[in-house]
Every structure is written in structure tokens, then in C-alpha cells.
Write a protein that holds these residues in place. Structure first.
Motif, PDB file in Angstrom:
ATOM      1  N   SER A 201       0.993  -1.098  -0.008  1.00 33.60           N
ATOM      2  CA  SER A 201      -0.098   0.045  -0.026  1.00 33.60           C
ATOM      3  C   SER A 201       0.913   1.290  -0.153  1.00 33.60           C
ATOM      4  N   PHE A 202       0.329   2.522  -0.174  1.00 34.71           N
ATOM      5  CA  PHE A 202       0.964   3.700  -0.244  1.00 34.71           C
ATOM      6  C   PHE A 202       0.107   4.901   0.408  1.00 34.71           C
ATOM      7  N   ILE A 204       0.312   9.130   1.070  1.00 34.11           N
ATOM      8  CA  ILE A 204       1.118  10.336   0.337  1.00 34.11           C
ATOM      9  C   ILE A 204       0.377  11.384   1.353  1.00 34.11           C
ATOM     10  N   ASP A 205       1.295  12.135   2.090  1.00 36.04           N
ATOM     11  CA  ASP A 205       1.080  13.372   2.960  1.00 36.04           C
ATOM     12  C   ASP A 205      -0.066  12.660   4.103  1.00 36.04           C
ATOM     13  N   GLY A 206       0.158  11.837   4.267  1.00 40.21           N
ATOM     14  CA  GLY A 206      -0.606  11.090   5.589  1.00 40.21           C
ATOM     15  C   GLY A 206      -1.843  10.368   5.220  1.00 40.21           C
ATOM     16  N   LYS A 207      -2.139  10.384   3.641  1.00 36.55           N
ATOM     17  CA  LYS A 207      -3.473   9.868   3.379  1.00 36.55           C
ATOM     18  C   LYS A 207      -3.116   8.560   2.778  1.00 36.55           C
ATOM     19  N   LEU A 208      -3.913   7.568   2.917  1.00 37.29           N
ATOM     20  CA  LEU A 208      -3.493   6.096   2.478  1.00 37.29           C
ATOM     21  C   LEU A 208      -4.481   6.083   1.045  1.00 37.29           C
ATOM     22  N   VAL A 209      -3.753   6.202  -0.178  1.00 35.40           N
ATOM     23  CA  VAL A 209      -4.129   6.450  -1.592  1.00 35.40           C
ATOM     24  C   VAL A 209      -4.095   5.120  -2.326  1.00 35.40           C
ATOM     25  N   PHE A 210      -3.546   4.023  -1.940  1.00 30.90           N
ATOM     26  CA  PHE A 210      -3.465   2.962  -2.730  1.00 30.90           C
ATOM     27  C   PHE A 210      -3.245   1.433  -1.755  1.00 30.90           C
ATOM     28  N   ASN A 211      -4.057   0.567  -2.141  1.00 33.60           N
ATOM     29  CA  ASN A 211      -4.015  -0.655  -1.698  1.00 33.60           C
ATOM     30  C   ASN A 211      -3.870  -1.778  -2.868  1.00 33.60           C
ATOM     31  N   GLY A 212      -3.179  -2.629  -2.606  1.00 34.76           N
ATOM     32  CA  GLY A 212      -2.939  -3.697  -3.901  1.00 34.76           C
ATOM     33  C   GLY A 212      -3.155  -4.968  -3.188  1.00 34.76           C
ATOM     34  N   TYR A 213      -4.225  -5.425  -2.468  1.00 39.68           N
ATOM     35  CA  TYR A 213      -4.661  -6.492  -1.809  1.00 39.68           C
ATOM     36  C   TYR A 213      -4.593  -7.564  -2.573  1.00 39.68           C
ATOM     37  N   TYR A 214      -3.987  -8.739  -1.902  1.00 42.91           N
ATOM     38  CA  TYR A 214      -3.787 -10.138  -2.377  1.00 42.91           C
ATOM     39  C   TYR A 214      -4.168 -11.085  -1.493  1.00 42.91           C
ATOM     40  N   ASP A 215      -4.791 -12.256  -1.959  1.00 49.43           N
ATOM     41  CA  ASP A 215      -4.911 -13.409  -1.142  1.00 49.43           C
ATOM     42  C   ASP A 215      -3.643 -14.139  -0.912  1.00 49.43           C
ATOM     43  N   SER A 261       4.769   7.155   2.294  1.00 50.89           N
ATOM     44  CA  SER A 261       5.538   5.926   2.397  1.00 50.89           C
ATOM     45  C   SER A 261       4.897   4.711   1.723  1.00 50.89           C
ATOM     46  N   ILE A 262       5.589   3.520   1.326  1.00 49.10           N
ATOM     47  CA  ILE A 262       4.996   2.276   0.848  1.00 49.10           C
ATOM     48  C   ILE A 262       4.903   1.391   2.061  1.00 49.10           C
ATOM     49  N   PHE A 263       4.074   0.702   2.336  1.00 51.78           N
ATOM     50  CA  PHE A 263       3.699  -0.203   3.483  1.00 51.78           C
ATOM     51  C   PHE A 263       3.579  -1.694   2.797  1.00 51.78           C
ATOM     52  N   ASN A 264       4.031  -2.586   3.567  1.00 48.03           N
ATOM     53  CA  ASN A 264       3.487  -3.818   3.321  1.00 48.03           C
ATOM     54  C   ASN A 264       2.755  -4.180   4.701  1.00 48.03           C
ATOM     55  N   ILE A 265       1.510  -5.012   4.384  1.00 45.99           N
ATOM     56  CA  ILE A 265       0.538  -5.315   5.235  1.00 45.99           C
ATOM     57  C   ILE A 265       0.130  -6.700   5.307  1.00 45.99           C
ATOM     58  N   GLU A 266       0.013  -7.446   6.325  1.00 43.47           N
ATOM     59  CA  GLU A 266      -0.671  -8.672   6.446  1.00 43.47           C
ATOM     60  C   GLU A 266      -2.004  -8.617   7.296  1.00 43.47           C
ATOM     61  N   ILE A 277      -5.573  -6.379  11.733  1.00 42.19           N
ATOM     62  CA  ILE A 277      -4.373  -5.942  11.120  1.00 42.19           C
ATOM     63  C   ILE A 277      -3.020  -6.810  11.889  1.00 42.19           C
ATOM     64  N   MET A 278      -2.480  -7.582  11.005  1.00 40.20           N
ATOM     65  CA  MET A 278      -1.590  -8.605  11.810  1.00 40.20           C
ATOM     66  C   MET A 278      -0.130  -8.069  11.837  1.00 40.20           C
ATOM     67  N   GLU A 279       0.269  -7.427  10.631  1.00 42.81           N
ATOM     68  CA  GLU A 279       1.616  -6.846  10.625  1.00 42.81           C
ATOM     69  C   GLU A 279       1.520  -5.525   9.514  1.00 42.81           C
ATOM     70  N   VAL A 280       2.470  -4.761   9.769  1.00 44.16           N
ATOM     71  CA  VAL A 280       2.576  -3.624   8.959  1.00 44.16           C
ATOM     72  C   VAL A 280       4.315  -3.084   9.063  1.00 44.16           C
ATOM     73  N   SER A 281       4.420  -3.058   7.630  1.00 40.88           N
ATOM     74  CA  SER A 281       5.917  -2.704   7.929  1.00 40.88           C
ATOM     75  C   SER A 281       6.226  -1.417   6.803  1.00 40.88           C
ATOM     76  N   PRO A 282       7.072  -0.393   7.282  1.00 36.56           N
ATOM     77  CA  PRO A 282       7.072   0.685   6.194  1.00 36.56           C
ATOM     78  C   PRO A 282       8.066   0.252   5.006  1.00 36.56           C
ATOM     79  N   ARG A 283       8.117  -0.724   4.244  1.00 42.43           N
ATOM     80  CA  ARG A 283       8.772  -1.075   3.088  1.00 42.43           C
ATOM     81  C   ARG A 283       7.863  -1.829   2.214  1.00 42.43           C
TER      82      ARG A 283
END
Length: 410
Positions: A201-202, A204-215, A261-266, A277-283
Motif C-alpha cells: 500500500s502507499f 501520500i502526505d498522511g493519506k492512504l491512497v493505494f491498496n494492492g490487496y492480495y490473497d 511511504s510504501i507499506f507491506n501489510i498482512e 491487522i496482523m503486521e505493517v512494515s514501512p517497506r
């Protein structure tokens, strides 16, 4: 050392293959790329402009190097051990990035659980420990099944599910063996409804603007059935759960003071109907997630992660649907052995967009215990979202890793 002229300098922590598209994006932006880690033979160092042998978990050493080189930005894309170090260097040098304390919370599973609980997010019970005796003394408080894992590892290394107190000692020992800092967490196992899912996910300026959800798909016959063996886009998330998760992710970003920032989310939806929300990492995530998102949507999270790290404006990040259905299969073996070849069925071959192998015949391969045991990838595309039922359900017959004198299915 290369003569960089007036080029701005980007430091990348680590040297794995996942950094190659990041290096390409940086070069397209006219940047001088510096890679560093303690493994000089890592492949990314062959493509960067400059390499330094410094451990990425030694944040003071990386800071000294960054100051000496007068870098303009630093990233730890898809390289979990360097995320905290990158944030520390950003803080100390006044470079663009996420708040250091917020990154420390996100990267420590025990602190992250405490933060979620304190702010009213759906959260499993959890306890953090720094020794085996301490963990075993608390065992009567646990309910089962439970999950035991390091607080600071990635790629599902050291993660075990335990069904009873008798299984705890072995799981605790394994978790400590994979923890860089000597800390583990034991937490409630959230029984899921449907598939586990994640996102690159991404914000910008504190607003979540993109989620690329996958199973996520897991190979239950591997030594570690908690390492994803495939990701499938778009995710099959119930509308109410997805909307609720978007809101909770935005609330988390706001609370942590994160800007761009970009985020990797589980995450997962429990049998109680709640989104966790199990995990969130800013990468960026490993396993080439952002690359598949770029193929399927045209949204370039990689180039924009470089732009964010350099303080440059982002471009073209808007929520978009996928052109068809996509998956990336992490090719792997179920036991240690010698790689012979990969067999792909004609039915699957017709949908392969890209095939990459990281091994050659005769190479030793390890059973799939963590993300570092992946031996290659298949990226596939279908017109229909029904393909997980027709392909992933048969994946062990459609993509087979053949070991010498034995046959092990991927």
C-alpha cells in the motif's frame, strides 16, 4: 569510489534480487545508487554504482557511512532487517522518511500489538518475552492454538503454531533462534474466515491512497506452512471487511504520524467477522509484490518509493483495478535436496507471464521454511478471478520442482 558529479545519492540497505527494480528506477531518475550489507557477493551490488561492506543492522555504522558519503536518501526496500536502521539514519540526517519511533513500533511485533490494543484496534491477546524460562512461566495464561514467533524477523522465519503447552518449548527455542534481538512473542491464533491477505500500500502526505490487496496461499505440506507460497490479485475480501480495514489502516497511519511511504501489510478476517491487522512494515514486500502490482495495474510503487525516499514528488498513484487476475508463485521444495528441473503443465504454461529460476541443475536447495528458501518465481495472469480454484488448487501438480532421485512438488 565512483565520481558521482552532481548526482544525488540514494543508499539501499541489503543486496538481494528484490532490489534490482529499485536500482533500475533510481537510475532512471538519474540517481547514484549505493548498496551496503555484509555480503559482498549479493547480486544487487553488481548493479549499484557503489558498494560498502557494512552490516545493515548496525545503525551507528550505517549512519557513519551515510554521513561520510553525504547521501540524500536511504531505503530498505523489501529488506526487513534494515528498516529500523534506515529510519534512524533519516532521523539523524534530516532525510525524508517515516518517524523513527513509529518505525520502531511497527517493526517490533510485541510493541505493535501493545500499540494496537492501546488504541482500540482488533487485536489478539499477546505476550512478549526475552528468555525461555520467562515464557514458560507464563504458559498457564495461554489458550490454544497459539502462535510463537520472533518479534523482529520477516519471511515467516521462526514462526510456529502450537496446539498445547507441551509443544511450547520447541517452538520457543525455534523463535529465539531466529530473533536478531533475542525477543519473541506468543499470541492468540486468530482462526480466519476465508484466505489470509495482504497488500503493498502507499500513503501520500498522511493519506492512504493505494491498496494492492492480495490473497495468500500456503503449502501445508512444507516444514513451515506459515510462509506464503503464492499471492493472488485481486483479493477476495468481503466488502464490509475491506472497507473497515481501509479505515483502520488510515487510522493507524494517522496515529503514527506517517506521511509518505510504501507499506507491506498482512491481515485476516477472523471467524468472528472482524478484520485484524496482523503486521505493517514501512517497506515494500518481498516476493516481487510491487512488480506484479505494476504489471497488473500500471501503478508504480517502486519508482514512487524511490521518489519518496529522495523527497521528490510522487507520480501516478491512484487506486486502480487489476487488468485480469494475477498471481506470483514462490517456487520451492518440500525437502532438502539437489535441484534437477522445473516442470510446468501445459495448462499453466499458457498463462505464464514470467518464469525465473534462482538455481540451476545440481544446486542444493532447502525445504521451504522461510522466504529465503524460494528458488524462483512464476508470474501468471488469467482473465477470470476463478483461476485460484482451477490453478492454485492444483498447483502442486501444475508447477513441480523436481529434485534429483526424488520428486517434490512445488
Amino acid at each position: 569510489m565512483s565520481n558521482t558529479g552532481k548526482k544525488k545519492k540514494l543508499m539501499l540497505l541489503g543486496g538481494l534480487r528484490y532490489l534490482l527494480p529499485v536500482i533500475d528506477a533510481a537510475h532512471e531518475l538519474g540517481l547514484h545508487v549505493i548498496t551496503c550489507d555484509y555480503l559482498p557477493d549479493n547480486i544487487a551490488h553488481k548493479y549499484s554504482d557503489e558498494y560498502h561492506n557494512v552490516s545493515i543492522i548496525d545503525k551507528e555504522a550505517v549512519l557513519r557511512l551515510a554521513q561520510e558519503l553525504q547521501i540524500d536518501g536511504i531505503m530498505s526496500f523489501a529488506v526487513d532487517p534494515g528498516v529500523v536502521t534506515a529510519a534512524y539514519v533519516q532521523q539523524e540526517m534530516g532525510l525524508p522518511g517515516c518517524p523513527y519511533e513509529s518505525v520502531c513500533i511497527l517493526q517490533d511485533k510485541a510493541r505493535f500489538r501493545d500499540f494496537l490494543r492501546e488504541h482500540g484496534f482488533n487485536c489478539p491477546w499477546s505476550f512478549g518475552f526475552s528468555s525461555m524460562p520467562e515464557a514458560m512461566a507464563a504458559a498457564p495464561q495461554f489458550t490454544y492454538p497459539a502462535i510463537v514467533k520472533p518479534t523482529d524477523s520477516a519471511g515467516s522465519k521462526g514462526v510456529s503454531r502450537v496446539e498445547s503447552q507441551e509443544e511450547l518449548p520447541a517452538a520457543i527455542k525455534e523463535a529465539f533462534s531466529k530473533s536478531l534481538g533475542g525477543h519473541i512473542i506468543i499470541e492468540e491464533f486468530i482462526e480466519k474466515s476465508g484466505d489470509s491477505f495482504g497488500s503493498d500500500s502507499f500513503a501520500i502526505d498522511g493519506k492512504l491512497v493505494f491498496n494492492g490487496y492480495y490473497d495468500q496461499w500456503f503449502d501445508q505440506e512444507c516444514p513451515n506452512p506459515y510462509t506464503p507460497g503464492a499471492e493472488i490479485w485481486p483479493a477476495n475480501i468481503p466488502d464490509n471487511a475491506g472497507t473497515g480495514l481501509d479505515c483502520e489502516l488510515q487510522r493507524l497511519i494517522t496515529l503514527l504520524g506517517i506521511r509518505t511511504s510504501i507499506f507491506n501489510i498482512e491481515a485476516r478476517v477472523g471467524t468472528d467477522g472482524k478484520a485484524y491487522i496482523m503486521e505493517v512494515s514501512p517497506r515494500g514486500g518481498g516476493n516481487r509484490l510491487a512488480e506484479v502490482i505494476r504489471m497488473g495495474t500500471g501503478v508504480d510503487l517502486i519508482a514512487n518509493s524511490v521518489r519518496a525516499a529522495m523527497g521528490m514528488p510522487t507520480e501516478g498513484i491512484t487506486q486502480k483495478g487489476f487488468d485480469g487476475s494475477w498471481a506470483i508463485i514462490a517456487l520451492h521444495a518440500e525437502q532438502d535436496g539437489v535441484f534437477d528441473h522445473l516442470e510446468i503443465s501445459p495448462e499453466l504454461r499458457a498463462h505464464v507471464v514470467e518464469e525465473s529460476l534462482l538455481v540451476k541443475p545440481g544446486d542444493m536447495v532447502r525445504a521451504f521454511r522461510g522466504a529465503n528458501d524460494v528458488i524462483g518465481h512464476l508470474i501468471i495472469r488469467y482473465d477470470s478471478r476463478d483461476f485460484p480454484c482451477t490453478v492454485l488448487a492444483r498447483i502442486k501438480g501444475d508447477a513441480r520442482v523436481i529434485l534429483k532421485q526424488d520428486t517434490i512438488q512445488a
